[in-house]
Write a protein that holds these residues in place. Structure first.
Motif, PDB file in Angstrom:
ATOM      1  N   ILE A   1      50.505  28.116   4.640  1.00  0.00           N
ATOM      2  CA  ILE A   1      51.862  28.058   4.605  1.00  0.00           C
ATOM      3  C   ILE A   1      52.244  29.564   3.751  1.00  0.00           C
ATOM      4  N   PRO A   2      52.954  30.454   4.048  1.00  0.00           N
ATOM      5  CA  PRO A   2      53.354  31.324   3.282  1.00  0.00           C
ATOM      6  C   PRO A   2      54.605  31.256   2.442  1.00  0.00           C
ATOM      7  N   VAL A   3      54.554  31.723   1.079  1.00  0.00           N
ATOM      8  CA  VAL A   3      55.515  31.598   0.010  1.00  0.00           C
ATOM      9  C   VAL A   3      56.013  32.792  -0.497  1.00  0.00           C
ATOM     10  N   GLU A   4      57.200  33.151  -0.255  1.00  0.00           N
ATOM     11  CA  GLU A   4      57.654  34.211  -0.654  1.00  0.00           C
ATOM     12  C   GLU A   4      57.999  33.907  -2.248  1.00  0.00           C
ATOM     13  N   ARG A   5      57.323  34.251  -3.242  1.00  0.00           N
ATOM     14  CA  ARG A   5      57.460  33.831  -4.699  1.00  0.00           C
ATOM     15  C   ARG A   5      58.739  34.509  -5.359  1.00  0.00           C
ATOM     16  N   MET A   6      59.456  33.788  -6.193  1.00  0.00           N
ATOM     17  CA  MET A   6      60.531  34.230  -6.803  1.00  0.00           C
ATOM     18  C   MET A   6      61.692  34.780  -5.871  1.00  0.00           C
ATOM     19  N   SER A   7      61.554  34.187  -4.765  1.00  0.00           N
ATOM     20  CA  SER A   7      62.842  34.429  -3.726  1.00  0.00           C
ATOM     21  C   SER A   7      63.403  33.170  -3.260  1.00  0.00           C
TER      22      SER A   7
ATOM     23  N   ASN B   1      64.025  32.658  -0.328  1.00  0.00           N
ATOM     24  CA  ASN B   1      63.277  32.374   0.921  1.00  0.00           C
ATOM     25  C   ASN B   1      61.963  31.251   0.938  1.00  0.00           C
ATOM     26  N   ALA B   2      61.574  31.011  -0.329  1.00  0.00           N
ATOM     27  CA  ALA B   2      60.742  29.965  -0.845  1.00  0.00           C
ATOM     28  C   ALA B   2      61.154  28.604  -0.311  1.00  0.00           C
ATOM     29  N   ALA B   3      62.345  28.665   0.017  1.00  0.00           N
ATOM     30  CA  ALA B   3      62.590  27.251   0.436  1.00  0.00           C
ATOM     31  C   ALA B   3      61.942  26.842   1.753  1.00  0.00           C
ATOM     32  N   GLY B   4      61.754  27.967   2.646  1.00  0.00           N
ATOM     33  CA  GLY B   4      60.929  27.392   3.995  1.00  0.00           C
ATOM     34  C   GLY B   4      59.525  27.125   3.649  1.00  0.00           C
ATOM     35  N   ALA B   5      58.885  27.395   2.638  1.00  0.00           N
ATOM     36  CA  ALA B   5      57.479  27.041   2.234  1.00  0.00           C
ATOM     37  C   ALA B   5      57.677  25.536   1.751  1.00  0.00           C
ATOM     38  N   PHE B   6      58.861  25.298   1.017  1.00  0.00           N
ATOM     39  CA  PHE B   6      58.968  23.844   0.449  1.00  0.00           C
ATOM     40  C   PHE B   6      59.113  22.970   1.897  1.00  0.00           C
ATOM     41  N   ASP B   7      60.193  23.407   2.837  1.00  0.00           N
ATOM     42  CA  ASP B   7      60.297  22.379   4.015  1.00  0.00           C
ATOM     43  C   ASP B   7      58.896  22.268   4.840  1.00  0.00           C
ATOM     44  N   ALA B   8      58.085  23.288   4.808  1.00  0.00           N
ATOM     45  CA  ALA B   8      56.894  23.281   5.585  1.00  0.00           C
ATOM     46  C   ALA B   8      55.851  22.406   4.919  1.00  0.00           C
ATOM     47  N   ALA B   9      55.851  22.521   3.565  1.00  0.00           N
ATOM     48  CA  ALA B   9      55.104  21.422   2.641  1.00  0.00           C
ATOM     49  C   ALA B   9      55.287  20.021   3.003  1.00  0.00           C
ATOM     50  N   VAL B  10      56.599  20.014   2.973  1.00  0.00           N
ATOM     51  CA  VAL B  10      56.965  18.535   2.822  1.00  0.00           C
ATOM     52  C   VAL B  10      56.657  17.852   4.332  1.00  0.00           C
ATOM     53  N   ALA B  11      56.895  18.664   5.406  1.00  0.00           N
ATOM     54  CA  ALA B  11      56.569  18.384   6.888  1.00  0.00           C
ATOM     55  C   ALA B  11      55.281  18.158   6.795  1.00  0.00           C
ATOM     56  N   ALA B  12      54.371  18.839   5.971  1.00  0.00           N
ATOM     57  CA  ALA B  12      52.997  18.703   6.209  1.00  0.00           C
ATOM     58  C   ALA B  12      52.498  17.471   5.708  1.00  0.00           C
TER      59      ALA B  12
END
Length: 255
Positions: free
Chosen positions: A95-101, A103-114
């Motif tokens: 899961i890609p994370v755009e740190r300090m951005s 856009n990191a919210a997308g990674a949070f949603d993907a991690a929660v879904a996983a």
């Protein structure tokens, strides 16, 4: 040491990567897995650990894989910029994370879904390789805590040591021989039960983060046979850059 048979369905990327990575690790490391049976056999959970080297995601994958699970990492987005590598990493479920951005919210949603899909999500709460002069865990970022509070899943802490002997932080050249000992100790789930139903205020999230980092630090103390500093290294307080090589002045996308 308990080793479980790998039963999860593996895509083509795992079939390619696993024998290559395992062969490389067997050739260059020995390992001691302590209490690995605490890694859940099934169900979604977060595995959190300290970060000491660019190679420790491989050694972490080793212990997770040896106990019957496939790890999904929250990985820096820079790794996905190369089209071929990005395609491979996504095929392996990373899961890609755009740190300090924002856009990191997308990674949070993907991690929660996983996690909700019953998968193992690996998170380095420090967010980067430790800047502590002696390699101890630093203060943590909130990602792991927020995923845990959102899902109510188990948070399994791991303290690890030894990967920095293969590749020191931000070193260009690995030290492969003689083989290095990698030690990983798995702890009991971090108890966040009293926080799950509370409002997600900054104070609650910080409390969960502090508990996670305390559990990791205690395990690292056991693995190293030493006592950590009373106060964890804080990059903001110390004025240290939070991403990229801290020894370089030019910004870069690195851990």
């Amino acid at each position: 040491m308990v080793v479980r048979k790998q039963t999860q369905k593996r895509g083509w990327a795992w079939w390619i990567a696993e024998p290559i990575v395992r062969s490389a690790l067997v050739a260059t490391t020995t390992h001691e897995w302590i209490d690995g049976e605490r890694i859940p056999e099934s169900g979604g959970f977060i595995l959190v650990l300290n970060h000491v080297s660019h190679v420790d995601p491989l050694t972490a994958a080793h212990i997770v894989y040896d106990h019957g699970r496939l790890p999904r990492y929250l990985a820096k987005s820079g790794l996905f910029k190369n089209k071929a590598l990005g395609y491979f990493l996504r095929a392996a479920g990373q899961i890609p994370v755009e740190r300090m951005s924002k856009n990191a919210a997308g990674a949070f949603d993907a991690a929660v879904a996983a996690v909700r899909d019953g998968e193992c999500v690996v998170v380095y709460p420090e967010g980067t390789i430790t800047r502590d002069p002696d390699g101890w865990p630093m203060t943590g970022k909130s990602g792991a805590a927020r995923i845990a509070l959102e899902t109510g899943c188990p948070v399994i802490p791991v303290g690890q040591w030894g990967a920095q002997e293969i590749l020191a932080p931000y070193a260009k050249k690995p030290d492969l021989f003689p083989r290095k000992l990698i030690t990983m100790k798995v702890g009991t789930p971090v108890d966040l039960s009293d926080l799950v139903d509370q409002e997600r205020t900054p104070a609650v999230i910080q409390q969960a983060t502090d508990r996670i980092m305390a559990a990791i630090t205690a395990l690292v103390e056991e693995v190293r046979g030493e006592q950590a500093p009373a106060e964890r290294f804080d990059m903001k307080k110390q004025g240290v850059r939070q991403i990229g090589n801290p020894n370089k002045s030019a910004p870069e996308d690195g851990t």
